[in-house]
Design a protein around this motif. Structure first.
Motif, short mmCIF file in Angstrom:
data_model
loop_
_atom_site.label_atom_id
_atom_site.label_comp_id
_atom_site.label_asym_id
_atom_site.label_seq_id
_atom_site.Cartn_x
_atom_site.Cartn_y
_atom_site.Cartn_z
N GLY A 140 34.84 28.01 54.58
CA GLY A 140 36.28 27.61 54.35
C GLY A 140 36.60 28.73 53.01
O GLY A 140 37.76 28.49 53.44
N ILE A 141 35.82 29.51 52.59
CA ILE A 141 36.21 30.31 51.78
C ILE A 141 37.03 31.58 51.58
O ILE A 141 37.95 31.59 51.71
CB ILE A 141 35.01 30.74 50.61
CG1 ILE A 141 34.75 30.40 50.01
CG2 ILE A 141 35.23 31.86 50.02
CD1 ILE A 141 32.91 30.31 49.87
N VAL A 142 36.44 31.95 53.36
CA VAL A 142 37.69 32.10 54.35
C VAL A 142 38.79 32.20 54.05
O VAL A 142 39.85 32.85 53.71
CB VAL A 142 36.83 33.22 55.89
CG1 VAL A 142 37.53 33.79 55.83
CG2 VAL A 142 35.45 34.53 55.36
N ILE A 143 39.07 30.91 55.16
CA ILE A 143 39.98 30.43 55.51
C ILE A 143 41.59 30.55 54.01
O ILE A 143 42.34 30.72 53.78
CB ILE A 143 40.13 28.93 55.51
CG1 ILE A 143 39.53 29.33 57.40
CG2 ILE A 143 41.30 27.79 56.01
CD1 ILE A 143 39.22 28.15 57.82
N TYR A 144 40.57 29.94 53.36
CA TYR A 144 41.29 29.13 51.87
C TYR A 144 41.51 30.94 51.24
O TYR A 144 42.79 30.52 51.28
CB TYR A 144 40.60 29.33 50.86
CG TYR A 144 40.68 28.91 49.12
CD1 TYR A 144 41.58 27.93 49.37
CD2 TYR A 144 40.83 30.11 48.39
CE1 TYR A 144 42.19 27.99 47.50
CE2 TYR A 144 41.07 30.34 46.76
CZ TYR A 144 42.25 29.44 47.16
OH TYR A 144 42.16 29.61 45.26
N GLU A 150 45.51 37.55 51.19
CA GLU A 150 45.77 38.24 52.37
C GLU A 150 44.79 38.27 53.22
O GLU A 150 43.65 38.14 52.42
CB GLU A 150 47.00 39.45 52.51
CG GLU A 150 45.92 40.62 51.43
CD GLU A 150 46.64 41.92 51.47
OE1 GLU A 150 48.29 41.81 52.33
OE2 GLU A 150 46.73 43.27 50.53
N TRP A 151 44.41 38.78 54.51
CA TRP A 151 43.26 39.31 54.99
C TRP A 151 42.48 40.30 54.47
O TRP A 151 41.28 39.92 54.29
CB TRP A 151 43.49 39.85 56.31
CG TRP A 151 44.56 41.15 56.86
CD1 TRP A 151 45.71 41.21 56.60
CD2 TRP A 151 43.82 42.08 56.94
NE1 TRP A 151 45.59 42.68 57.09
CE2 TRP A 151 44.49 43.74 56.85
CE3 TRP A 151 41.80 42.62 56.97
CZ2 TRP A 151 43.66 45.12 57.11
CZ3 TRP A 151 41.28 43.49 57.04
CH2 TRP A 151 42.97 44.96 57.55
N ARG A 152 43.15 41.14 53.34
CA ARG A 152 42.44 42.54 52.98
C ARG A 152 41.37 41.74 51.81
O ARG A 152 40.54 42.36 51.78
CB ARG A 152 43.52 43.66 53.01
CG ARG A 152 43.52 44.23 53.60
CD ARG A 152 44.67 45.59 52.98
NE ARG A 152 45.87 46.43 54.28
CZ ARG A 152 46.61 45.42 54.30
NH1 ARG A 152 46.99 45.36 53.89
NH2 ARG A 152 47.00 46.62 55.57
N SER A 280 36.79 44.21 44.07
CA SER A 280 37.82 44.99 44.52
C SER A 280 38.62 46.26 44.48
O SER A 280 38.84 46.60 44.86
CB SER A 280 38.91 45.05 42.19
OG SER A 280 37.79 43.92 42.25
N PRO A 281 36.30 47.15 44.63
CA PRO A 281 36.96 48.20 45.47
C PRO A 281 37.10 48.59 46.87
O PRO A 281 37.09 48.86 47.31
CB PRO A 281 35.66 48.80 44.43
CG PRO A 281 35.36 48.65 43.80
CD PRO A 281 35.85 46.98 43.77
N LEU A 282 36.61 47.68 46.61
CA LEU A 282 36.64 47.09 49.40
C LEU A 282 38.11 47.25 49.46
O LEU A 282 38.46 47.68 50.11
CB LEU A 282 35.68 46.06 49.27
CG LEU A 282 34.01 46.21 49.21
CD1 LEU A 282 33.29 45.30 49.84
CD2 LEU A 282 33.94 47.62 50.82
N TRP A 283 38.82 46.06 48.49
CA TRP A 283 40.57 45.72 48.81
C TRP A 283 41.06 47.15 48.78
O TRP A 283 41.70 47.55 49.92
CB TRP A 283 40.59 44.82 47.99
CG TRP A 283 42.22 45.04 48.29
CD1 TRP A 283 42.87 44.20 49.12
CD2 TRP A 283 43.42 45.16 47.19
NE1 TRP A 283 43.57 44.02 48.65
CE2 TRP A 283 44.34 44.70 47.62
CE3 TRP A 283 42.94 45.60 46.34
CZ2 TRP A 283 45.85 45.04 47.41
CZ3 TRP A 283 44.24 46.56 45.89
CH2 TRP A 283 45.71 46.61 46.22
#
Length: 302
Positions: A140-144, A150-152, A280-283
């Motif tokens: 659910g969190i992924v979809i939200y 955006e996907w990143r 944040s660094p992963l994004w």
């Protein structure tokens, strides 16, 4: 607080936190592979007996008493005028009555007993439902996040959530702490808290992207640092508030709630830095790898 960190490079500092998290993750994998989790009565068949006494009872004498009852394998923990015994085998009604009467006659006739029994099928069903609950929450969190951002952002937030949940599980495996239903509730609470903190930072990154002039990787890095600084005071205040409540629960709560509050304390620590130094660094890493959009050539009219 904002001005104290106005020149702090959060992205650069995240390298140390990445190493710390990787080391803990490897320790967790090794611990879970070798020792597994110390499941409580909620996830294993057996009987849990909680005894509250009205006077002091020697721990060694009490443990010898339970050994003498010959009720099979058990684990024994104690607190202030309180004993918790978990028997691997479920006790029938006559065994429960004998245990209670024998304890009262030998140690304290005013002792109170709380006995819980879980059979094999119920234990397996509860374990399965707990895993389903965490899986559905993460989906659910992924979809939200994917829809709102955006996907990143979605990928980064899910990795951070998995990081928080797994490191809490690692702590419970390393220190052999009991895993029960309150622990699962704590994991779900940690997931909700962590994604909330992460979304606040991501929302600020998205807002700053609208007005920023991004010419290269350094501009993206500074944008992430600026976004974290702008939300840092809120993050610290939120952590401090929930941390104080969890500490009070751990210090003054009953034995049944201590594992919940302890899991929350671990989760607050990991969640507090994962939003800033992991998500944040992963994004930023994913965004840097994105291919630049090709300019569209406009052909002139003949």
């Amino acid at each position: 607080m904002r001005y104290s960190f106005r020149n702090f490079d959060f992205v650069k500092a995240s390298k140390g936190f990445f190493i710390f998290s990787i080391v803990l993750t490897l320790l967790g994998i090794a611990s879970l592979s070798i020792f597994g989790l110390n499941y409580g009565i909620d996830f294993q068949s057996g009987s849990s007996v909680d005894i509250t006494t009205s006077k002091h009872v020697d721990k060694t004498q009490a443990e010898d008493f339970f050994k003498g009852e010959s009720l099979g394998e058990f684990t024994f923990t104690t607190g202030d005028d309180r004993f918790s015994v978990r028997f691997k085998d479920a006790l029938d009604e006559s065994q429960q009555l004998k245990l209670e009467n024998d304890f009262k006659s030998k140690f304290d006739d005013k002792a109170s007993f709380e006995i819980n029994i879980v059979d094999v099928d119920i234990a397996k069903e509860q374990e399965r439902n707990a895993l389903y609950g965490m899986l559905i929450a993460c989906i659910g969190i992924v979809i939200y996040v994917a829809i709102r951002f955006e996907w990143r952002f979605a990928v980064s937030s899910v990795i951070a959530l998995a990081h928080d949940a797994f490191l809490v599980i690692t702590m419970f495996s390393l220190f052999r702490l009991e895993v029960n239903l309150p622990f699962i509730l704590a994991i779900l609470t940690i997931i909700g808290y962590s994604i909330n903190d992460t979304v606040v930072i991501f929302d600020r990154i998205r807002e700053n992207l609208r007005f920023a002039k991004i010419k290269g990787p350094d501009d993206l890095k500074e944008l992430v640092n600026t976004s974290v600084r702008q939300t840092l005071t809120r993050s610290i205040n939120t952590v401090a508030t929930v941390l104080f409540a969890s500490l009070c629960l751990f210090a003054f709560g009953s034995i049944s709630i201590k594992m919940f509050s302890l899991a929350m304390l671990f989760g607050l620590f990991f969640g507090a830095y994962s939003s800033i130094f992991i998500a944040s660094p992963l994004w930023l890493m994913l965004r840097k790898r994105a291919k630049p959009k090709k300019a569209v050539k406009v052909q002139s009219a003949p």
